[in-house]
Motif scaffolding. Structure first.
Motif, PDB file in Angstrom:
ATOM      1  N   GLN A 170      76.309  39.492 126.146  1.00 28.16           N
ATOM      2  CA  GLN A 170      76.618  38.071 126.168  1.00 28.16           C
ATOM      3  C   GLN A 170      76.474  37.505 127.574  1.00 28.16           C
ATOM      4  O   GLN A 170      76.641  38.203 128.566  1.00 28.16           O
ATOM      5  CB  GLN A 170      78.051  37.851 125.662  1.00 28.16           C
ATOM      6  CG  GLN A 170      78.286  36.443 125.158  1.00 28.16           C
ATOM      7  CD  GLN A 170      79.684  36.279 124.574  1.00 28.16           C
ATOM      8  OE1 GLN A 170      80.355  35.312 124.845  1.00 28.16           O
ATOM      9  NE2 GLN A 170      80.126  37.235 123.766  1.00 28.16           N
ATOM     10  N   HIS A 171      76.171  36.210 127.630  1.00 26.36           N
ATOM     11  CA  HIS A 171      76.130  35.407 128.851  1.00 26.36           C
ATOM     12  C   HIS A 171      75.069  35.834 129.853  1.00 26.36           C
ATOM     13  O   HIS A 171      75.380  36.072 131.034  1.00 26.36           O
ATOM     14  CB  HIS A 171      77.484  35.368 129.534  1.00 26.36           C
ATOM     15  CG  HIS A 171      78.555  34.760 128.701  1.00 26.36           C
ATOM     16  ND1 HIS A 171      79.888  34.929 128.962  1.00 26.36           N
ATOM     17  CD2 HIS A 171      78.500  33.985 127.603  1.00 26.36           C
ATOM     18  CE1 HIS A 171      80.601  34.287 128.048  1.00 26.36           C
ATOM     19  NE2 HIS A 171      79.767  33.706 127.210  1.00 26.36           N
TER      20      HIS A 171
ATOM     21  N   TYR B  27      71.653  40.214 130.157  1.00 26.85           N
ATOM     22  CA  TYR B  27      72.823  41.083 130.119  1.00 26.85           C
ATOM     23  C   TYR B  27      72.386  42.510 129.840  1.00 26.85           C
ATOM     24  O   TYR B  27      71.222  42.776 129.480  1.00 26.85           O
ATOM     25  CB  TYR B  27      73.834  40.602 129.076  1.00 26.85           C
ATOM     26  CG  TYR B  27      73.272  40.291 127.703  1.00 26.85           C
ATOM     27  CD1 TYR B  27      72.670  41.271 126.912  1.00 26.85           C
ATOM     28  CD2 TYR B  27      73.359  39.001 127.178  1.00 26.85           C
ATOM     29  CE1 TYR B  27      72.172  40.992 125.659  1.00 26.85           C
ATOM     30  CE2 TYR B  27      72.858  38.701 125.919  1.00 26.85           C
ATOM     31  CZ  TYR B  27      72.265  39.702 125.167  1.00 26.85           C
ATOM     32  OH  TYR B  27      71.768  39.418 123.920  1.00 26.85           O
ATOM     33  N   GLY B  28      73.319  43.450 129.996  1.00 32.21           N
ATOM     34  CA  GLY B  28      73.021  44.843 129.716  1.00 32.21           C
ATOM     35  C   GLY B  28      73.373  45.191 128.286  1.00 32.21           C
ATOM     36  O   GLY B  28      73.006  44.474 127.351  1.00 32.21           O
TER      37      GLY B  28
ATOM     38  N   ASP C  32      77.358  45.566 133.109  1.00 33.10           N
ATOM     39  CA  ASP C  32      77.105  44.149 132.817  1.00 33.10           C
ATOM     40  C   ASP C  32      76.806  43.905 131.337  1.00 33.10           C
ATOM     41  O   ASP C  32      75.860  43.201 130.988  1.00 33.10           O
ATOM     42  CB  ASP C  32      75.996  43.585 133.697  1.00 33.10           C
ATOM     43  CG  ASP C  32      74.678  44.334 133.567  1.00 33.10           C
ATOM     44  OD1 ASP C  32      74.640  45.394 132.903  1.00 33.10           O
ATOM     45  OD2 ASP C  32      73.679  43.861 134.144  1.00 33.10           O
ATOM     46  N   HIS C  33      77.638  44.526 130.497  1.00 35.85           N
ATOM     47  CA  HIS C  33      77.566  44.237 129.066  1.00 35.85           C
ATOM     48  C   HIS C  33      77.657  42.726 128.844  1.00 35.85           C
ATOM     49  O   HIS C  33      76.944  42.145 128.025  1.00 35.85           O
ATOM     50  CB  HIS C  33      78.719  44.958 128.369  1.00 35.85           C
ATOM     51  CG  HIS C  33      78.731  44.819 126.890  1.00 35.85           C
ATOM     52  ND1 HIS C  33      79.843  45.068 126.128  1.00 35.85           N
ATOM     53  CD2 HIS C  33      77.774  44.465 126.018  1.00 35.85           C
ATOM     54  CE1 HIS C  33      79.576  44.872 124.849  1.00 35.85           C
ATOM     55  NE2 HIS C  33      78.329  44.494 124.753  1.00 35.85           N
ATOM     56  N   LEU C  34      78.556  42.104 129.587  1.00 35.57           N
ATOM     57  CA  LEU C  34      78.642  40.651 129.650  1.00 35.57           C
ATOM     58  C   LEU C  34      78.439  40.251 131.105  1.00 35.57           C
ATOM     59  O   LEU C  34      79.028  40.865 131.997  1.00 35.57           O
ATOM     60  CB  LEU C  34      79.993  40.140 129.165  1.00 35.57           C
ATOM     61  CG  LEU C  34      80.267  40.237 127.656  1.00 35.57           C
ATOM     62  CD1 LEU C  34      80.615  41.652 127.239  1.00 35.57           C
ATOM     63  CD2 LEU C  34      81.414  39.308 127.268  1.00 35.57           C
TER      64      LEU C  34
END
Length: 521
Positions: free
Chosen positions: A91-92, A114-115, A121-123
């Motif tokens: 997300q984001h 995102y990752g 950095d999942h979000l």
């Protein structure tokens, strides 16, 4: 930044919410209406979704402005529609607008993706851009609050991964970015859960690069400063916390800039009785950072969130976003992300910051027309474009014609005393006051807005009886931004403004509105 990572549904059907730019923690996914509303002054992402991507239609979250060679690069956290987030792996991502005049915007799409659930950095969260030599560094927040990440490779949770950390990517053209293997985590004594919003700049006062990080120490929001002689070295050393006059849970999306001989700091907070973008002043970047003269430390209200500054060398501008509601109606729940809002900053005679409409936006409203009076009640009289409303003994006012499209209502207003109130009401057809009201409240030293009687946003302002105040009210679809005297603004989200009459009223005071007019493009 007050960045709410909204309700988000993983492909594996694990649903969680992260709060960091809004406090709406509801888990219900509510479909957003189609087609998306169009805006002329306050943009939002409107390009079609791309195959296999995160989608480009959506909303503007925290803004990270950067100016270069006549163009503002307005990076922002992109909040996709709920239907897209239900099946996206993160997300984001960071997206970008570019503009040379703060009126005509090019939507450039995704800048930094995102990752995934196995990366920091999942979000993606708020950051900033700094140029070092021929390379641009984009420092940003990596957020991963999933239990699998926090426990991964950490038996017994003895050394858990951080929920938040600072990361960065590099570029040579501000378009193509490469993520680097870098993760700066909270040092001992600061929380790993709230460690975000890096703002990096070259501090010429101390001849070193500074990184401001929003975090907590002993349960209190602080700005932790790191320093380095060269960002390429990845050798960031703790310099200490800044002495900021505040008592907030977090000081989000902070930035520092110099204007003349004075330093200014912007930051946002969303946990007090006066949420929104605040500012402080200092004679040195090292502080102490104190409230401005008079104590009024806001130039807009809650709907102008996470404001950050960028300058073209002559003008100074603050960029933020206005909350939307979900579902999109005045009765919906206030939700993170919305439309891009830009103010031109003004330095007042006492050194405080004020705001005004950017000149290109002023020039956009070239066609002026007389107001159409739909009704009046009480002691209300009209002479040309001048309107006198005497609500001293009984509430009085005018109702004006329906608002259509993007318009500007402007004039000057004079208040007979500082004990009564005056108001602008929207959707005033059946209720002369309107269901959404912007109220001038001199006795409380503020301007506040109410939706069906519930306070939504407010900004401090000291009124004087008998003084003429110039004002402009820009209405662009559901965004309504009031500017008063080039000192303050009050940004609002009013879904029922369009196609409905509006009102101007006085209660326990007499007001005179002069040269009142409505303008369009």
């Amino acid at each position: 930044m007050k960045m709410l990572f909204n309700s988000f549904c993983f492909v594996t059907s694990i649903l969680f919410t992260f709060s960091s730019c809004n406090k709406n923690n509801g888990n219900n996914i509510i479909p957003e209406p189609e087609p998306q509303a169009a805006f002329n002054i306050y943009p939002k992402p409107t390009a079609p979704a791309t195959t296999g991507g995160t989608g480009y239609a959506g909303w503007v979250g925290d803004v990270m402005p950067y100016y270069l060679d006549g163009k503002f690069h307005l990076f922002f956290l992109h909040d996709a529609p709920d239907r897209v987030k239900q099946s996206s792996p993160g997300q984001h991502p960071i997206h970008q607008f570019t503009t040379s005049n703060l009126l005509d915007y090019n939507y450039e799409g995704e800048t930094i993706p995102y990752g995934n659930a196995a990366t920091q950095d999942h979000l993606v969260g708020t950051g900033s851009v700094v140029k070092v030599g021929n390379t641009y560094y984009f420092y940003y927040t990596g957020h991963n609050g999933s239990s699998s990440w926090l426990q991964n490779n950490n038996p017994g949770w003895t050394t858990p991964n951080s929920r938040e950390a600072v990361m960065y990517a590099t570029s040579t053209d501000l378009k193509n970015w490469a993520k680097k293997d870098f993760s700066l985590k909270a040092p001992q004594g600061y929380t790993m859960n709230d460690f975000r919003d890096p703002y990096v700049f070259y501090n010429s006062e101390f001849n070193e690069y500074w990184m401001l990080v929003s975090t907590q120490q002993n349960g209190r929001g602080v700005l932790l400063v790191y320093k380095t002689s060269d960002p390429a070295s990845n050798n960031w050393q703790v310099r200490g916390t800044l002495n900021v006059e505040s008592d907030y849970l977090m000081l989000e999306c902070a930035d520092i800039f110099k204007w003349g001989n004075q330093y200014y700091m912007l930051f946002a907070e969303d946990w007090s009785g006066t949420p929104g973008t605040h500012y402080r002043v200092a004679n040195s970047t090292a502080g102490p950072w104190t409230k401005p003269a008079g104590g009024n430390d806001m130039f807009d209200g809650h709907q102008f969130y996470a404001g950050r500054m960028a300058s073209n060398g002559t003008q100074y501008y603050a960029f933020a976003w206005a909350h939307r509601r979900n579902p999109e109606s005045d009765n919906g729940t206030r939700t993170w992300a919305g439309n891009l809002i830009s103010h031109e900053l003004v330095k007042l005679s006492n050194g405080n910051l004020g705001v005004k409409i950017p000149e290109p936006v002023q020039s956009y409203f070239a066609k002026t027309a007389e107001l159409s009076v739909k009704g009046q009640d009480g002691a209300a009289t009209q002479s040309g474009s001048n309107y006198t409303i005497d609500g001293t003994t009984a509430v009085a006012g005018f109702q004006f014609g329906e608002i259509k499209g993007t318009v500007k209502i402007s004039g000057s207003i004079n208040f007979s005393n500082t004990t009564g109130t005056a108001s602008v009401g929207f959707n005033a057809g059946t209720d002369k006051n309107g269901t959404y009201v912007i109220r001038f409240e001199p006795a409380s030293k503020r301007i506040a807005a109410y939706n069906n009687g519930s306070e939504i946003t407010r900004v401090p302002f000291n009124f004087e009886a008998g003084k003429n105040y110039s004002f402009s009210l820009i209405i662009d679809n559901s965004v309504a931004a009031l500017y008063l005297n080039n000192e303050v603004a009050l940004t609002n989200r009013v879904y029922r403004a369009q196609d409905n009459v509006w009102s101007l009223r006085a209660d326990k005071m007499k007001i005179v509105a002069s040269d009142l007019k409505i303008s369009s493009h």
